[in-house]
Design a protein around this motif. Sequence first.
Motif, PDB file in Angstrom:
ATOM      1  N   ASP A  65       0.811  -1.021   0.019  1.00  0.00           N
ATOM      2  CA  ASP A  65       0.139   0.086  -0.008  1.00  0.00           C
ATOM      3  C   ASP A  65       0.974   1.283  -0.041  1.00  0.00           C
ATOM      4  OD1 ASP A  65      -1.750   2.040   0.675  1.00  0.00           O
ATOM      5  OD2 ASP A  65      -3.027   0.701   1.685  1.00  0.00           O
ATOM      6  N   ARG A 112      -0.106   4.442  -0.012  1.00  0.00           N
ATOM      7  CA  ARG A 112      -0.926   5.534   0.363  1.00  0.00           C
ATOM      8  C   ARG A 112      -0.299   5.868   1.904  1.00  0.00           C
ATOM      9  NH1 ARG A 112      -6.217   4.054   2.075  1.00  0.00           N
ATOM     10  NH2 ARG A 112      -5.327   2.086   2.773  1.00  0.00           N
ATOM     11  N   ARG A 143      -7.956   0.362   5.542  1.00  0.00           N
ATOM     12  CA  ARG A 143      -6.625  -0.430   5.214  1.00  0.00           C
ATOM     13  C   ARG A 143      -6.928  -1.876   4.891  1.00  0.00           C
ATOM     14  NH1 ARG A 143      -2.988  -3.189   8.300  1.00  0.00           N
ATOM     15  NH2 ARG A 143      -1.333  -2.255   7.035  1.00  0.00           N
ATOM     16  N   ALA A 176      -1.756  -5.926   3.879  1.00  0.00           N
ATOM     17  CA  ALA A 176      -1.017  -4.995   2.864  1.00  0.00           C
ATOM     18  C   ALA A 176       0.227  -4.516   3.691  1.00  0.00           C
ATOM     19  CB  ALA A 176      -1.760  -4.026   2.383  1.00  0.00           C
ATOM     20  N   ASN A 209       2.825  -1.102   4.219  1.00  0.00           N
ATOM     21  CA  ASN A 209       3.068   0.354   3.847  1.00  0.00           C
ATOM     22  C   ASN A 209       4.339   0.754   3.413  1.00  0.00           C
ATOM     23  OD1 ASN A 209       2.379   3.539   5.449  1.00  0.00           O
ATOM     24  ND2 ASN A 209       1.484   2.875   3.541  1.00  0.00           N
ATOM     25  N   LEU A 216      -1.168  -0.838  -4.351  1.00  0.00           N
ATOM     26  CA  LEU A 216      -2.318  -0.430  -3.977  1.00  0.00           C
ATOM     27  C   LEU A 216      -2.350   0.964  -3.385  1.00  0.00           C
ATOM     28  CD1 LEU A 216      -5.147  -0.742  -2.443  1.00  0.00           C
ATOM     29  CD2 LEU A 216      -3.822  -1.570  -0.713  1.00  0.00           C
ATOM     30  N   CYS A 217      -3.201   1.698  -3.977  1.00  0.00           N
ATOM     31  CA  CYS A 217      -3.507   3.044  -3.496  1.00  0.00           C
ATOM     32  C   CYS A 217      -4.991   3.475  -3.263  1.00  0.00           C
ATOM     33  CB  CYS A 217      -2.583   4.320  -4.254  1.00  0.00           C
ATOM     34  SG  CYS A 217      -3.377   4.385  -6.138  1.00  0.00           S
ATOM     35  N   SER A 272      -0.332   3.775  -7.348  1.00  0.00           N
ATOM     36  CA  SER A 272       0.148   2.491  -7.330  1.00  0.00           C
ATOM     37  C   SER A 272       0.868   2.252  -8.905  1.00  0.00           C
ATOM     38  CB  SER A 272      -1.105   1.411  -7.393  1.00  0.00           C
ATOM     39  OG  SER A 272      -2.229   1.644  -7.946  1.00  0.00           O
ATOM     40  N   ILE A 313      -8.096   0.936  -3.571  1.00  0.00           N
ATOM     41  CA  ILE A 313      -8.987   0.609  -2.182  1.00  0.00           C
ATOM     42  C   ILE A 313     -10.350   0.999  -2.397  1.00  0.00           C
ATOM     43  CG2 ILE A 313      -8.687   2.423  -0.546  1.00  0.00           C
ATOM     44  CD1 ILE A 313      -8.270   0.334   1.651  1.00  0.00           C
TER      45      ILE A 313
END
Length: 106
Positions: free
Chosen positions: A25, A27, A36, A40, A42, A64-65, A71, A93
């Motif tokens: 992830d 983000r 979340r 994942a 981060n 993933l974002c 991403s 997400i």
Amino acid sequence: MKPIQDLSPEDVAQGLADDTILLVDVREPHELAMARIPDAVNVPLSSFDPAAIPDPAGKRVVFLCAAGVRSIKASEIAQGAGLPYDAHLEGGIRAWAMAGYDFDRG
């Protein structure tokens, strides 16, 4: 550089269930505080260092974002660093939630 592969929420959920995907992830921490995906890891894009991605140990790395833009950028940066990471969760997400998959809130 290899084209970025768009994976659906179903593809990613299956990979997590099969333990064949390492979900990364990108983000920021304040975004993770709201929602979340539990499995994942981060690595925020604002300070993105492909070397900070844990060893995938044979798993496919998937970025993933929130909506699927950052991403793709993370995948491009990783590939630029010589890593073979060419997949992301299309729609981020948001798509994951819209498809009905579980995530942690707050």
